[in-house]
Design a protein around this motif. Structure first.
Motif, PDB file in Angstrom:
ATOM      1  N   CYS A   1      31.883  35.168  31.497  1.00 45.46           N
ATOM      2  CA  CYS A   1      31.951  33.925  32.269  1.00 45.46           C
ATOM      3  C   CYS A   1      33.142  33.857  33.226  1.00 45.46           C
ATOM      4  CB  CYS A   1      31.964  32.724  31.329  1.00 45.46           C
ATOM      5  SG  CYS A   1      33.449  32.594  30.302  1.00 45.46           S
ATOM      6  N   ASP A   2      34.164  34.664  32.991  1.00 47.12           N
ATOM      7  CA  ASP A   2      35.349  34.616  33.849  1.00 47.12           C
ATOM      8  C   ASP A   2      35.483  35.848  34.746  1.00 47.12           C
ATOM      9  OD1 ASP A   2      35.828  36.349  31.764  1.00 47.12           O
ATOM     10  OD2 ASP A   2      37.769  35.496  31.200  1.00 47.12           O
ATOM     11  N   PHE A   3      34.395  36.570  34.953  1.00 48.63           N
ATOM     12  CA  PHE A   3      34.447  37.780  35.791  1.00 48.63           C
ATOM     13  C   PHE A   3      35.027  37.479  37.169  1.00 48.63           C
ATOM     14  CE2 PHE A   3      32.624  40.458  39.107  1.00 48.63           C
ATOM     15  CZ  PHE A   3      32.934  41.730  38.653  1.00 48.63           C
ATOM     16  N   LEU A   4      34.431  36.537  37.885  1.00 48.78           N
ATOM     17  CA  LEU A   4      34.880  36.255  39.248  1.00 48.78           C
ATOM     18  C   LEU A   4      36.297  35.684  39.276  1.00 48.78           C
ATOM     19  CD1 LEU A   4      31.666  34.767  40.933  1.00 48.78           C
ATOM     20  CD2 LEU A   4      32.625  37.056  41.211  1.00 48.78           C
ATOM     21  N   GLU A   5      36.619  34.835  38.330  1.00 46.35           N
ATOM     22  CA  GLU A   5      37.962  34.260  38.289  1.00 46.35           C
ATOM     23  C   GLU A   5      39.011  35.341  38.054  1.00 46.35           C
ATOM     24  OE1 GLU A   5      40.503  30.771  35.937  1.00 46.35           O
ATOM     25  OE2 GLU A   5      38.488  31.339  35.254  1.00 46.35           O
ATOM     26  N   LYS A   6      38.729  36.243  37.118  1.00 49.59           N
ATOM     27  CA  LYS A   6      39.667  37.330  36.845  1.00 49.59           C
ATOM     28  C   LYS A   6      39.815  38.227  38.071  1.00 49.59           C
ATOM     29  CE  LYS A   6      40.801  36.656  32.450  1.00 49.59           C
ATOM     30  NZ  LYS A   6      40.112  37.358  31.360  1.00 49.59           N
ATOM     31  N   MET A   7      38.722  38.496  38.749  1.00 51.11           N
ATOM     32  CA  MET A   7      38.761  39.376  39.912  1.00 51.11           C
ATOM     33  C   MET A   7      39.545  38.757  41.066  1.00 51.11           C
ATOM     34  SD  MET A   7      37.486  42.352  39.637  1.00 51.11           S
ATOM     35  CE  MET A   7      36.475  43.353  38.572  1.00 51.11           C
ATOM     36  N   ILE A   8      39.247  37.527  41.384  1.00 48.71           N
ATOM     37  CA  ILE A   8      39.911  36.904  42.532  1.00 48.71           C
ATOM     38  C   ILE A   8      41.395  36.693  42.249  1.00 48.71           C
ATOM     39  CG2 ILE A   8      39.554  34.448  41.984  1.00 48.71           C
ATOM     40  CD1 ILE A   8      38.926  36.112  45.407  1.00 48.71           C
ATOM     41  N   ASN A   9      41.732  36.341  41.035  1.00 45.95           N
ATOM     42  CA  ASN A   9      43.149  36.189  40.669  1.00 45.95           C
ATOM     43  C   ASN A   9      43.876  37.526  40.715  1.00 45.95           C
ATOM     44  OD1 ASN A   9      42.891  33.444  40.303  1.00 45.95           O
ATOM     45  ND2 ASN A   9      42.632  33.559  38.086  1.00 45.95           N
ATOM     46  N   PHE A  10      43.178  38.576  40.310  1.00 44.26           N
ATOM     47  CA  PHE A  10      43.780  39.908  40.294  1.00 44.26           C
ATOM     48  C   PHE A  10      44.117  40.378  41.707  1.00 44.26           C
ATOM     49  CE2 PHE A  10      43.238  44.570  40.464  1.00 44.26           C
ATOM     50  CZ  PHE A  10      44.235  44.957  39.596  1.00 44.26           C
ATOM     51  N   VAL A  11      43.173  40.255  42.628  1.00 47.03           N
ATOM     52  CA  VAL A  11      43.414  40.771  43.981  1.00 47.03           C
ATOM     53  C   VAL A  11      44.507  39.974  44.689  1.00 47.03           C
ATOM     54  CG1 VAL A  11      41.077  41.686  44.200  1.00 47.03           C
ATOM     55  CG2 VAL A  11      41.569  39.384  45.040  1.00 47.03           C
ATOM     56  N   HIS A  12      44.666  38.697  44.322  1.00 48.53           N
ATOM     57  CA  HIS A  12      45.692  37.877  44.965  1.00 48.53           C
ATOM     58  C   HIS A  12      47.047  37.979  44.264  1.00 48.53           C
ATOM     59  CE1 HIS A  12      43.162  36.182  47.976  1.00 48.53           C
ATOM     60  NE2 HIS A  12      42.342  35.591  47.123  1.00 48.53           N
ATOM     61  N   SER A  13      47.068  38.560  43.087  1.00 46.28           N
ATOM     62  CA  SER A  13      48.327  38.645  42.342  1.00 46.28           C
ATOM     63  C   SER A  13      49.171  39.840  42.722  1.00 46.28           C
ATOM     64  CB  SER A  13      48.035  38.703  40.834  1.00 46.28           C
ATOM     65  OG  SER A  13      47.395  39.929  40.483  1.00 46.28           O
ATOM     66  N   ARG A  14      48.581  40.787  43.441  1.00 39.29           N
ATOM     67  CA  ARG A  14      49.297  42.012  43.787  1.00 39.29           C
ATOM     68  C   ARG A  14      50.003  41.861  45.133  1.00 39.29           C
ATOM     69  NH1 ARG A  14      47.980  46.123  40.375  1.00 39.29           N
ATOM     70  NH2 ARG A  14      49.090  47.549  41.765  1.00 39.29           N
ATOM     71  N   ALA A  15      51.133  42.515  45.227  1.00 39.63           N
ATOM     72  CA  ALA A  15      51.904  42.444  46.470  1.00 39.63           C
ATOM     73  C   ALA A  15      51.182  43.165  47.605  1.00 39.63           C
ATOM     74  CB  ALA A  15      53.289  43.063  46.258  1.00 39.63           C
ATOM     75  N   ASP A  16      50.494  44.277  47.281  1.00 37.61           N
ATOM     76  CA  ASP A  16      49.758  45.008  48.305  1.00 37.61           C
ATOM     77  C   ASP A  16      48.350  44.430  48.433  1.00 37.61           C
ATOM     78  OD1 ASP A  16      49.378  45.814  45.730  1.00 37.61           O
ATOM     79  OD2 ASP A  16      49.135  47.938  46.163  1.00 37.61           O
ATOM     80  N   GLU A  17      47.746  44.629  49.591  1.00 33.02           N
ATOM     81  CA  GLU A  17      46.420  44.082  49.850  1.00 33.02           C
ATOM     82  C   GLU A  17      45.367  44.894  49.099  1.00 33.02           C
ATOM     83  OE1 GLU A  17      43.803  42.550  53.678  1.00 33.02           O
ATOM     84  OE2 GLU A  17      45.330  44.106  53.937  1.00 33.02           O
ATOM     85  N   VAL A  18      44.555  44.233  48.304  1.00 31.52           N
ATOM     86  CA  VAL A  18      43.527  44.900  47.502  1.00 31.52           C
ATOM     87  C   VAL A  18      42.171  44.683  48.159  1.00 31.52           C
ATOM     88  CG1 VAL A  18      42.383  45.024  45.261  1.00 31.52           C
ATOM     89  CG2 VAL A  18      44.849  44.596  45.383  1.00 31.52           C
TER      90      VAL A  18
END
Length: 319
Positions: free
Chosen positions: A97-114
């Motif tokens: 149920c949290d696939f998209l939330e985990k993904m979007i948070n992950f890509v925005h949490s990194r200093a480099d562009e994912v």
């Protein structure tokens, strides 16, 4: 609201499974998405089931086309997608149920562009057993980082666990390979990995349901079917040369390894003539592999296959 995400779901005669797959998307904790369902010519109750969900959720975009295969269905979804990111979920697999939330948070949490991220996947068997695809191993890198020392390409990711920036797919015109009976998703991943660094989340977020009727589990070993694992390297080579020339030596090792393993499979299952024909087709690839840094046993056996006469080839497959 956050970034808008396009979820692409190809379906074909999945009346027993598609409802749960749709629900696993609609029940996501992150809700700013469109679910593009591409009906690839289903003739069962799949369309009626989809219609019931469309009636109550405006986020579903429905596209119906004649049966052309999963690659064309996914490509149709890509053309229709409007999101900043694209994910794929096959119509018989499930997201946590949290696939998209985990993904979007992950890509925005990194200093480099994912531009390309992936999660782990449970491979779920009918007897209840579960295995994590690729184990707990996570690789952050480009194509060459996914090629093992023995020459094997180990992607350790499933198509239903990818999260890709749409601008990368559009910029490099990356699509799935029509007409491929196997490994059409491998070709897509090879090309993405040549232009975008992959970042993995070491957390299981997807369930891949291994059904007894699936293509790979319900098909006996025949060269015409299993050759797709190797043929995919024929159609991706130019892309690798154009966009990631530094990965070409690893690409050659990977294609040589898979050609060697395929021809060895032909020999083990008694397809001597087919082994001879494919050996001729991929001879130079196997020469590269035999001269590379793979396991000594594999390179030795590959040299035997390259030089053996027809009468001897059958024996090679027995040891």
């Amino acid at each position: 609201m956050g970034d808008f995400i396009s979820v692409i779901m190809p379906v074909y005669n999945l009346e027993k499974y598609v409802a749960k797959s749709i629900e696993s998307v609609l029940n996501q904790t992150y809700d700013n998405f469109e679910l593009i369902i591409v009906n690839d010519g289903s003739i069962d109750e799949t369309e009626n089931i989809i219609g019931k969900y469309m009636a109550v959720d405006h986020r579903i975009v429905y596209i119906k086309q004649k049966n052309q295969g999963v690659s064309v269905a996914r490509n149709t979804g890509i053309e229709a997608a409007k999101g900043e990111y694209i994910s794929f979920l096959d119509g018989d697999d499930l997201w946590h149920c949290d696939f998209l939330e985990k993904m979007i948070n992950f890509v925005h949490s990194r200093a480099d562009e994912v531009k390309f991220a992936y999660g782990k996947t449970f491979e779920c068997f009918e007897n209840g057993r579960k295995e994590i695809i690729g184990g707990n191993r996570i690789i952050n890198g480009y194509f060459e980082d996914f090629v093992a020392p023995n020459g094997e390409l180990r992607l350790a990711m499933h198509i239903s666990a990818l999260f890709v920036a749409r601008d990368m797919i559009r910029k490099y015109n990356i699509r799935f390979m029509p007409g491929m009976r196997l490994s059409e998703d491998t070709g897509f991943m090879i090309e993405i990995l040549c232009v975008a660094k992959a970042y993995g989340i070491n957390e299981v977020l997807t369930d891949y349901i291994r059904r007894g009727s699936s293509a790979t589990s319900n098909t006996r070993w025949e060269p015409e079917f299993w050759a797709g694992h190797t043929k995919i390297y024929e159609v991706t080579e130019d892309f690798v040369k154009k966009y990631r020339l530094t990965a070409l030596p690893y690409f050659k090792q990977a294609r040589g390894y898979v050609a060697y393993r395929f021809i060895l499979g032909c020999l083990k299952h008694g397809y001597i003539q087919e082994a001879i024909e494919y050996r001729k087709r991929w001879y130079s690839w196997m020469v590269d592999f035999a001269a590379g840094d793979g396991k000594i046993k594999d390179r030795f056996k590959c040299r035997l296959i390259l030089s053996a006469k027809r009468q001897v080839l059958g024996f090679i497959g027995k040891f």
